[in-house]
Motif scaffolding. Structure first.
Motif, short mmCIF file in Angstrom:
data_model
loop_
_atom_site.label_atom_id
_atom_site.label_comp_id
_atom_site.label_asym_id
_atom_site.label_seq_id
_atom_site.Cartn_x
_atom_site.Cartn_y
_atom_site.Cartn_z
N ALA A 250 0.82 -1.22 0.00
CA ALA A 250 0.00 0.00 0.00
C ALA A 250 0.85 1.26 0.00
N ALA A 251 2.07 1.17 0.51
CA ALA A 251 2.94 2.35 0.62
C ALA A 251 3.70 2.63 -0.67
N ALA A 252 3.68 1.70 -1.61
CA ALA A 252 4.52 1.82 -2.80
C ALA A 252 3.81 2.53 -3.95
N ASP A 253 4.61 3.11 -4.82
CA ASP A 253 4.10 3.70 -6.06
C ASP A 253 3.94 2.63 -7.14
N GLN A 254 4.68 1.55 -6.99
CA GLN A 254 4.67 0.49 -7.99
C GLN A 254 4.89 -0.85 -7.28
N ILE A 255 4.29 -1.90 -7.81
CA ILE A 255 4.50 -3.25 -7.30
C ILE A 255 5.12 -4.08 -8.42
N CYS A 256 6.27 -4.67 -8.15
CA CYS A 256 6.92 -5.51 -9.15
C CYS A 256 6.65 -6.97 -8.82
N PRO A 257 7.02 -7.91 -9.67
CA PRO A 257 6.83 -9.32 -9.34
C PRO A 257 7.59 -9.70 -8.07
N PRO A 258 7.21 -10.82 -7.45
CA PRO A 258 7.90 -11.24 -6.22
C PRO A 258 9.35 -11.63 -6.48
N GLY A 259 10.10 -11.75 -5.39
CA GLY A 259 11.51 -12.07 -5.50
C GLY A 259 11.79 -13.37 -6.21
N ALA A 260 10.93 -14.36 -6.02
CA ALA A 260 11.13 -15.66 -6.66
C ALA A 260 11.03 -15.58 -8.17
N GLU A 261 10.45 -14.48 -8.66
CA GLU A 261 10.32 -14.26 -10.11
C GLU A 261 11.26 -13.14 -10.59
N ASP A 262 12.31 -12.89 -9.83
CA ASP A 262 13.29 -11.85 -10.18
C ASP A 262 12.64 -10.48 -10.31
N GLY A 263 11.79 -10.16 -9.34
CA GLY A 263 11.06 -8.91 -9.39
C GLY A 263 11.96 -7.67 -9.44
N LEU A 264 13.08 -7.70 -8.72
CA LEU A 264 13.98 -6.56 -8.73
C LEU A 264 14.53 -6.32 -10.13
N ALA A 265 14.90 -7.39 -10.81
CA ALA A 265 15.42 -7.25 -12.17
C ALA A 265 14.36 -6.65 -13.09
#
Length: 273
Positions: A250-265
């Motif tokens: 809720a605090a984020a401007d964007q939600i990326c995929p989870p870590g198990a799906e290489d969300g940071l990348a």
């Protein structure tokens, strides 16, 4: 989000749950960073952006990630914002300490059976017992009794309460008056981190941003934990990992995929190739 010059110039990255998804008790967690995430972080570094790892880990437990990602310039933020280290040397550039006598006096009565782990900044920890935690896998571990522990100031005090729940620990800490202390509780496990009041990742990031001369509009942060809430709010663009708790999403401007799906990348690929 569109940044001036096409990409952010200061990037704050959480470690556990963001850079990797191994158990944070794994002493080789830094070796589990995926190829995609390694490539994405290195692309950000090559761009000339200031990549700042921001973690609750103590300095010796942060250094392996800096080495693994070839981050050899700039700084990293450890101990939930209480410690700033030089990325190249691992030496402490800034720290915020607090006295343990008052909090220990209150906590020992309310938390029977708890294990207290106090950082010995830049060196390791002093603890009343052993726990399976990143704090114990990197740096020196000195076992002491609780009276001796209370005599030395620290940057962060971790409280482990074996056999109890995170909710129980949270409820007790919420009733205690600990002047000058910030308590950060993790309700999914019987663990809490205490630092000096006003300490958080965002506070140290802001001091560093000013020192580096980066405009506030050119900052990015990515994280997944409740200790990342202020950091996500601090950034011009805050990204939450897809597996993060609802309060973080809720605090984020964007939600990326989870870590198990290489969300940071995936998140970094918006600006870096």
């Amino acid at each position: 989000m569109v940044f001036e010059s096409g990409h952010p110039m200061m990037i704050a990255l959480d470690i556990d749950g963001t850079l990797h998804v191994a158990e944070d008790t794994n002493p080789l967690a830094h070796k589990t960073i995926s190829i995609a995430v390694r490539s994405a972080v290195r692309a950000a570094v090559r761009s000339g952006a200031h990549v700042v790892l921001c973690t609750g880990r103590l300095a010796p437990a942060t250094r392996p990630f800096l080495l693994e990602l070839d981050i050899m310039t700039g700084f990293a933020i450890c101990s939930n914002g209480a410690v700033l280290i030089d990325a190249a040397t691992g030496k402490i550039a800034e720290q915020v300490v607090f006295d343990l006598r008052t909090p220990i006096a209150a906590l020992r009565e309310q938390l029977p059976g708890a294990i207290f782990v106090a950082e010995n900044p830049g060196i390791g920890v002093r603890a009343t017992g052993r726990v399976d935690d990143a704090d114990m896998h990197h740096g020196e571990v000195e076992l002491v009794d609780i009276d001796e522990l209370a005599t030395t100031p620290t940057t962060r005090l971790a409280i482990h309460w074996p056999g109890r729940s995170g909710q129980e620990l949270t409820e007790i800490l919420s009733t205690l008056d600990l002047p000058g202390i910030r308590s950060l509780c993790y309700e999914d496990e019987p663990l809490a981190d205490l630092t000096a009041a006003g300490v958080c990742k965002a506070a140290m990031l802001e001091r560093l941003r000013i020192e580096l001369g980066v405009a506030a509009t050119r900052t990015l942060a990515v994280g997944d934990g409740i200790n990342d809430l202020e950091m996500l709010d601090w950034a011009a663009h805050g990204v939450a990992m897809g597996h993060a708790p609802a309060s973080v999403l809720a605090a984020a401007d964007q939600i990326c995929p989870p870590g198990a799906e290489d969300g940071l990348a995936t998140a970094l690929s918006t600006w870096f190739r």
